[in-house]
Motif scaffolding. Structure first.
Motif, PDB file in Angstrom:
ATOM      1  N   THR A 121       2.425  -3.335   2.493  1.00 32.00           N
ATOM      2  CA  THR A 121       0.996  -3.001   2.386  1.00 32.00           C
ATOM      3  C   THR A 121       0.658  -1.641   3.002  1.00 32.00           C
ATOM      4  O   THR A 121      -0.515  -1.298   3.122  1.00 32.00           O
ATOM      5  N   ALA A 122       1.679  -0.872   3.387  1.00 29.68           N
ATOM      6  CA  ALA A 122       1.427   0.398   4.095  1.00 29.68           C
ATOM      7  C   ALA A 122       0.531   1.343   3.291  1.00 29.68           C
ATOM      8  O   ALA A 122      -0.422   1.925   3.830  1.00 29.68           O
ATOM      9  N   LYS A 123       0.801   1.499   2.003  1.00 25.89           N
ATOM     10  CA  LYS A 123       0.019   2.410   1.166  1.00 25.89           C
ATOM     11  C   LYS A 123      -1.410   1.889   0.992  1.00 25.89           C
ATOM     12  O   LYS A 123      -2.375   2.665   1.021  1.00 25.89           O
ATOM     13  N   LEU A 124      -1.563   0.583   0.816  1.00 28.23           N
ATOM     14  CA  LEU A 124      -2.891  -0.014   0.680  1.00 28.23           C
ATOM     15  C   LEU A 124      -3.705   0.189   1.957  1.00 28.23           C
ATOM     16  O   LEU A 124      -4.902   0.485   1.908  1.00 28.23           O
ATOM     17  N   GLU A 125      -3.061   0.020   3.097  1.00 22.79           N
ATOM     18  CA  GLU A 125      -3.735   0.207   4.375  1.00 22.79           C
ATOM     19  C   GLU A 125      -4.182   1.665   4.540  1.00 22.79           C
ATOM     20  O   GLU A 125      -5.291   1.930   5.019  1.00 22.79           O
ATOM     21  N   GLU A 126      -3.315   2.588   4.140  1.00 23.69           N
ATOM     22  CA  GLU A 126      -3.628   4.009   4.242  1.00 23.69           C
ATOM     23  C   GLU A 126      -4.833   4.383   3.377  1.00 23.69           C
ATOM     24  O   GLU A 126      -5.773   5.050   3.841  1.00 23.69           O
ATOM     25  N   GLU A 127      -4.825   3.930   2.122  1.00 29.43           N
ATOM     26  CA  GLU A 127      -5.926   4.237   1.204  1.00 29.43           C
ATOM     27  C   GLU A 127      -7.233   3.595   1.671  1.00 29.43           C
ATOM     28  O   GLU A 127      -8.309   4.180   1.546  1.00 29.43           O
ATOM     29  N   SER A 128      -7.141   2.386   2.212  1.00 28.38           N
ATOM     30  CA  SER A 128      -8.336   1.702   2.729  1.00 28.38           C
ATOM     31  C   SER A 128      -8.938   2.476   3.895  1.00 28.38           C
ATOM     32  O   SER A 128     -10.164   2.622   4.001  1.00 28.38           O
ATOM     33  N   LYS A 129      -8.077   2.990   4.768  1.00 21.21           N
ATOM     34  CA  LYS A 129      -8.539   3.759   5.921  1.00 21.21           C
ATOM     35  C   LYS A 129      -9.229   5.049   5.482  1.00 21.21           C
ATOM     36  O   LYS A 129     -10.285   5.410   6.009  1.00 21.21           O
ATOM     37  N   TYR A 130      -8.625   5.736   4.493  1.00 22.98           N
ATOM     38  CA  TYR A 130      -9.240   6.962   3.974  1.00 22.98           C
ATOM     39  C   TYR A 130     -10.612   6.670   3.379  1.00 22.98           C
ATOM     40  O   TYR A 130     -11.581   7.405   3.617  1.00 22.98           O
ATOM     41  N   ALA A 188     -15.279   9.899  -1.846  1.00 27.30           N
ATOM     42  CA  ALA A 188     -15.150   8.441  -1.828  1.00 27.30           C
ATOM     43  C   ALA A 188     -15.035   7.871  -3.241  1.00 27.30           C
ATOM     44  O   ALA A 188     -14.243   6.958  -3.497  1.00 27.30           O
ATOM     45  N   LEU A 189     -15.796   8.408  -4.187  1.00 20.91           N
ATOM     46  CA  LEU A 189     -15.720   7.920  -5.575  1.00 20.91           C
ATOM     47  C   LEU A 189     -14.373   8.259  -6.204  1.00 20.91           C
ATOM     48  O   LEU A 189     -13.839   7.488  -7.000  1.00 20.91           O
ATOM     49  N   VAL A 190     -13.822   9.419  -5.846  1.00 23.21           N
ATOM     50  CA  VAL A 190     -12.485   9.786  -6.323  1.00 23.21           C
ATOM     51  C   VAL A 190     -11.457   8.820  -5.745  1.00 23.21           C
ATOM     52  O   VAL A 190     -10.541   8.375  -6.429  1.00 23.21           O
ATOM     53  N   ARG A 191     -11.661   8.480  -4.468  1.00 21.31           N
ATOM     54  CA  ARG A 191     -10.753   7.536  -3.813  1.00 21.31           C
ATOM     55  C   ARG A 191     -10.795   6.176  -4.499  1.00 21.31           C
ATOM     56  O   ARG A 191      -9.782   5.496  -4.625  1.00 21.31           O
ATOM     57  N   VAL A 192     -11.969   5.759  -4.967  1.00 24.33           N
ATOM     58  CA  VAL A 192     -12.099   4.481  -5.674  1.00 24.33           C
ATOM     59  C   VAL A 192     -11.186   4.446  -6.891  1.00 24.33           C
ATOM     60  O   VAL A 192     -10.505   3.453  -7.155  1.00 24.33           O
ATOM     61  N   SER A 193     -11.141   5.541  -7.645  1.00 22.02           N
ATOM     62  CA  SER A 193     -10.283   5.610  -8.836  1.00 22.02           C
ATOM     63  C   SER A 193      -8.816   5.529  -8.445  1.00 22.02           C
ATOM     64  O   SER A 193      -8.018   4.842  -9.109  1.00 22.02           O
ATOM     65  N   GLN A 194      -8.461   6.189  -7.354  1.00 25.28           N
ATOM     66  CA  GLN A 194      -7.078   6.162  -6.892  1.00 25.28           C
ATOM     67  C   GLN A 194      -6.675   4.754  -6.457  1.00 25.28           C
ATOM     68  O   GLN A 194      -5.593   4.267  -6.793  1.00 25.28           O
ATOM     69  N   ILE A 195      -7.567   4.110  -5.734  1.00 29.18           N
ATOM     70  CA  ILE A 195      -7.285   2.756  -5.252  1.00 29.18           C
ATOM     71  C   ILE A 195      -7.200   1.774  -6.419  1.00 29.18           C
ATOM     72  O   ILE A 195      -6.348   0.882  -6.440  1.00 29.18           O
ATOM     73  N   SER A 196      -8.081   1.936  -7.407  1.00 30.48           N
ATOM     74  CA  SER A 196      -8.075   1.046  -8.570  1.00 30.48           C
ATOM     75  C   SER A 196      -6.767   1.162  -9.346  1.00 30.48           C
ATOM     76  O   SER A 196      -6.265   0.173  -9.895  1.00 30.48           O
ATOM     77  N   SER A 197      -6.199   2.354  -9.377  1.00 30.75           N
ATOM     78  CA  SER A 197      -4.915   2.554 -10.052  1.00 30.75           C
ATOM     79  C   SER A 197      -3.769   1.956  -9.247  1.00 30.75           C
ATOM     80  O   SER A 197      -2.779   1.487  -9.801  1.00 30.75           O
ATOM     81  N   PRO A 242      -4.509  -9.020  -8.231  1.00 33.28           N
ATOM     82  CA  PRO A 242      -5.583  -9.657  -7.455  1.00 33.28           C
ATOM     83  C   PRO A 242      -5.303  -9.673  -5.957  1.00 33.28           C
ATOM     84  O   PRO A 242      -6.219  -9.483  -5.150  1.00 33.28           O
ATOM     85  N   ALA A 243      -4.049  -9.876  -5.581  1.00 33.72           N
ATOM     86  CA  ALA A 243      -3.703  -9.935  -4.160  1.00 33.72           C
ATOM     87  C   ALA A 243      -3.984  -8.610  -3.469  1.00 33.72           C
ATOM     88  O   ALA A 243      -4.582  -8.573  -2.385  1.00 33.72           O
ATOM     89  N   SER A 244      -3.573  -7.503  -4.092  1.00 31.87           N
ATOM     90  CA  SER A 244      -3.783  -6.187  -3.483  1.00 31.87           C
ATOM     91  C   SER A 244      -5.264  -5.810  -3.481  1.00 31.87           C
ATOM     92  O   SER A 244      -5.748  -5.145  -2.565  1.00 31.87           O
ATOM     93  N   GLN A 245      -6.010  -6.262  -4.489  1.00 29.53           N
ATOM     94  CA  GLN A 245      -7.447  -5.986  -4.532  1.00 29.53           C
ATOM     95  C   GLN A 245      -8.177  -6.721  -3.401  1.00 29.53           C
ATOM     96  O   GLN A 245      -9.046  -6.160  -2.728  1.00 29.53           O
ATOM     97  N   LYS A 246      -7.815  -7.974  -3.173  1.00 30.00           N
ATOM     98  CA  LYS A 246      -8.403  -8.715  -2.054  1.00 30.00           C
ATOM     99  C   LYS A 246      -8.035  -8.061  -0.730  1.00 30.00           C
ATOM    100  O   LYS A 246      -8.848  -8.003   0.200  1.00 30.00           O
ATOM    101  N   PHE A 247      -6.807  -7.554  -0.653  1.00 29.70           N
ATOM    102  CA  PHE A 247      -6.338  -6.937   0.583  1.00 29.70           C
ATOM    103  C   PHE A 247      -7.165  -5.692   0.924  1.00 29.70           C
ATOM    104  O   PHE A 247      -7.454  -5.438   2.092  1.00 29.70           O
ATOM    105  N   ILE A 248      -7.523  -4.925  -0.100  1.00 28.37           N
ATOM    106  CA  ILE A 248      -8.340  -3.727   0.128  1.00 28.37           C
ATOM    107  C   ILE A 248      -9.657  -4.104   0.802  1.00 28.37           C
ATOM    108  O   ILE A 248     -10.074  -3.487   1.801  1.00 28.37           O
ATOM    109  N   PHE A 249     -10.320  -5.129   0.293  1.00 28.22           N
ATOM    110  CA  PHE A 249     -11.601  -5.539   0.878  1.00 28.22           C
ATOM    111  C   PHE A 249     -11.401  -6.151   2.269  1.00 28.22           C
ATOM    112  O   PHE A 249     -12.239  -5.968   3.161  1.00 28.22           O
ATOM    113  N   TYR A 250     -10.303  -6.854   2.439  1.00 31.80           N
ATOM    114  CA  TYR A 250      -9.977  -7.390   3.773  1.00 31.80           C
ATOM    115  C   TYR A 250      -9.828  -6.248   4.772  1.00 31.80           C
ATOM    116  O   TYR A 250     -10.359  -6.308   5.888  1.00 31.80           O
TER     117      TYR A 250
END
Length: 285
Positions: free
Chosen positions: A190-199, A211-220, A225-233
């Protein structure tokens, strides 16, 4: 797969004693952070009542095998089946079944996995069933979060707590947030997910247009579903830590409020990308 060897020892000792003394309750709430032992223990009890072997439950006799394979007429399992909630449509059929006498044994067993996912309507329907059991039945609710069970439902159950088991704290937090055991396993690194969430969190607090650009990056990046829930967590965890540290209190509190709304949106099947867009645009106003 159900494993009768991976059960709660204290819990099975208590249940065996209740069985021998004919004091098995008509409803239980198994609180288990991992839910695996809770589910295994529920099936252990069903096998105990129906086992044909000498050392009950042996898990190998015909009755035990049918129960474990999901082919016994007196044992029912209600589970998510790929959905985010347990709906009233999944609980309604139980009312019809509750009026029936056991087909083969002395009890019918209704096992509800991920009970914290019951909708309010489903919880109220279940409440009626727990209040007025007609046939001899044992209803077992299994949850990783006792606080998400309707108090009136909880008050009508005997609670067995499995949370004294040693578990990974982060895993427990993810399960409490709403990820299933399978989703936690599916997360992987989850290292990359944690990094993107922090940014994203930092850009939100700074009201940075990126922030809106970051949303597109995170969505890609977060396609499952697991990684999407993790982002909000992660976002919720960061907001709570910021509040606890007394940093940017007003913004952190507002972000936490928006994240709670996002949880409701996700439960209503709003897409991941659209929910993140809502979060960013609402925070910028």
């Amino acid at each position: 797969m159900i494993d009768l060897k991976n059960v709660g020892q204290k819990q099975t000792d208590l249940l065996r004693d209740a069985y021998l003394n004919k004091k098995v309750a008509h409803s239980y709430l198994f609180v288990d952070p991992m839910q695996k032992k809770g589910l295994n223990t529920a099936y252990w009890l069903a096998c105990l009542f129906n086992c044909l072997g000498g050392n009950k439950p042996d898990g190998t006799c015909n009755n035990c095998q049918r129960i474990l394979d999901g082919n016994h007429p007196d044992v029912f399992l209600v589970k998510l089946e790929g959905k985010q909630t347990l709906s009233i449509d999944q609980i309604r059929p139980l009312k019809e079944e509750l009026a029936k006498s056991p087909v083969e044994g002395k009890r019918r067993f209704f096992i509800i996995e991920n009970a914290e996912k019951l909708t309010l309507a489903a919880s109220n329907a279940l409440l009626n069933l727990l209040e007025e059991p007609v046939a001899p039945v044992v209803t077992i609710l299994i949850t990783n979060n006792e606080n998400q069970i309707l108090p009136t439902v909880k008050s009508r159950t005997q609670i067995l707590n499995f949370s004294d088991e040693k578990i990974d704290s982060k895993r427990a937090q993810l399960l409490e947030y709403g990820l299933t055991d399978e989703e936690v396993e599916d997360l992987g690194d989850t290292a990359k997910l944690e990094e993107e969430s922090k940014y994203l969190f930092q850009e939100l607090l700074e009201q940075n247009d990126l922030a809106l650009v970051r949303v597109s990056q995170i969505s890609s990046l977060a396609t499952k579903p697991a990684s999407q829930k993790f982002i909000f967590y992660q976002l919720k965890t960061l907001a709570m830590k910021s509040l606890a540290a007394g940093e940017k209190l007003r913004k952190s509190a507002f972000l936490l409020e928006l994240l709670m709304t996002c949880d409701k949106m996700r439960a209503s099947n709003v897409s991941f990308h659209n929910t993140l867009d809502y979060l960013v645009l609402s925070f910028e106003r």
